[in-house]
Design a protein around this motif. Structure first.
Motif, PDB file in Angstrom:
ATOM      1  N   ILE A  15       0.878  -1.167  -0.210  1.00 54.99           N
ATOM      2  CA  ILE A  15       0.107  -0.191  -0.105  1.00 54.99           C
ATOM      3  C   ILE A  15       0.933   1.164   0.032  1.00 54.99           C
ATOM      4  N   ILE A  16       0.529   2.127  -1.062  1.00 54.41           N
ATOM      5  CA  ILE A  16       1.463   2.958  -1.003  1.00 54.41           C
ATOM      6  C   ILE A  16       0.673   4.414  -0.258  1.00 54.41           C
ATOM      7  N   GLU A  17       1.066   4.780   0.488  1.00 57.00           N
ATOM      8  CA  GLU A  17       0.296   5.757   1.552  1.00 57.00           C
ATOM      9  C   GLU A  17       0.610   7.269   1.102  1.00 57.00           C
ATOM     10  N   LYS A  18       1.753   7.358   0.780  1.00 57.49           N
ATOM     11  CA  LYS A  18       2.252   8.745   0.464  1.00 57.49           C
ATOM     12  C   LYS A  18       2.904   8.625  -1.219  1.00 57.49           C
ATOM     13  N   VAL A  19       1.686   8.999  -2.045  1.00 62.23           N
ATOM     14  CA  VAL A  19       1.939   8.789  -3.551  1.00 62.23           C
ATOM     15  C   VAL A  19       2.577  10.059  -3.807  1.00 62.23           C
ATOM     16  N   ASP A  20       3.728   9.884  -4.812  1.00 58.90           N
ATOM     17  CA  ASP A  20       4.494  11.141  -5.634  1.00 58.90           C
ATOM     18  C   ASP A  20       3.754  10.843  -6.803  1.00 58.90           C
ATOM     19  N   THR A  21       2.908  11.979  -7.143  1.00 57.87           N
ATOM     20  CA  THR A  21       2.141  11.873  -8.317  1.00 57.87           C
ATOM     21  C   THR A  21       2.875  12.169  -9.491  1.00 57.87           C
ATOM     22  N   ALA A  22       3.841  12.683  -9.420  1.00 56.60           N
ATOM     23  CA  ALA A  22       4.640  12.732 -10.790  1.00 56.60           C
ATOM     24  C   ALA A  22       5.660  11.544 -10.929  1.00 56.60           C
ATOM     25  N   ASN A  23       5.827  10.735  -9.966  1.00 56.99           N
ATOM     26  CA  ASN A  23       6.643   9.449  -9.927  1.00 56.99           C
ATOM     27  C   ASN A  23       6.104   8.260  -9.458  1.00 56.99           C
ATOM     28  N   SER A  24       4.885   8.260  -9.885  1.00 52.98           N
ATOM     29  CA  SER A  24       3.689   7.097  -9.243  1.00 52.98           C
ATOM     30  C   SER A  24       4.187   5.683  -9.592  1.00 52.98           C
ATOM     31  N   THR A  25       4.547   5.873 -11.004  1.00 53.64           N
ATOM     32  CA  THR A  25       4.955   4.432 -11.772  1.00 53.64           C
ATOM     33  C   THR A  25       6.356   4.022 -10.877  1.00 53.64           C
TER      34      THR A  25
END
Length: 154
Positions: free
Chosen positions: A135-145
């Motif tokens: 589970i990714i709690e803190k998503v880095d929107t620009a580097n989500s992949t």
């Protein structure tokens, strides 16, 4: 409902995608699934996240990974978002909030001192057996992949 954790079975769902097609989690048995939750179509962070998955989509599918985006926006809103940004994966229209509640990401938020109900941005990685692997709690929107691949390939 208690908070979901890695190692638990992912909650099953049945919902429509942007085209009104019925989508269930169980139809992806045998594949890894990136189930990412985002607050709203065509907002800056949500667009950055969706476009990052779009730009890396071929690499993800080459590894047998399915990408599914979920928000409480309706099918028409999802269609516009997909068309505008040329998104190659389905967006699920959880208008009745059943999925966001089952995954524990619908709740009170606070922006500029104003409280409201909404989606917490979170990504669930589900393995071939329907079990939550990460589970990714803190998503880095620009580097989500990159976040997803780092976890899956670790």
């Amino acid at each position: 409902m208690s908070e979901l954790k890695a190692g638990q079975k992912a909650p099953e769902f049945t919902v429509n995608d942007q085209n009104g097609n019925t989508v269930t989690l169980s139809e992806f048995a045998g594949k890894k699934v990136v189930l990412y939750f985002y607050p709203k179509d065509d907002t800056p962070g949500c667009t950055a996240e969706a476009c990052n998955f779009r730009d890396n989509y071929q690499g993800l599918t080459a590894q047998g990974i399915v990408v599914l985006g979920v928000s409480v926006d309706d099918e028409k809103s999802h269609q516009k978002f997909i068309t505008k940004h040329n998104l190659p994966f389905p967006l699920l229209a959880d208008t009745d909030k059943k999925i966001v509640e089952a995954y524990g990401i619908w709740g009170e938020k606070n922006m500029y001192g104003k409280k409201y109900m909404g989606i917490s941005r979170k990504t669930f990685l589900i393995d071939e057996n329907g079990v939550i692997s990460h589970i990714i709690e803190k998503v880095d929107t620009a580097n989500s992949t990159a976040q997803v691949l780092d976890l899956l390939n670790s």
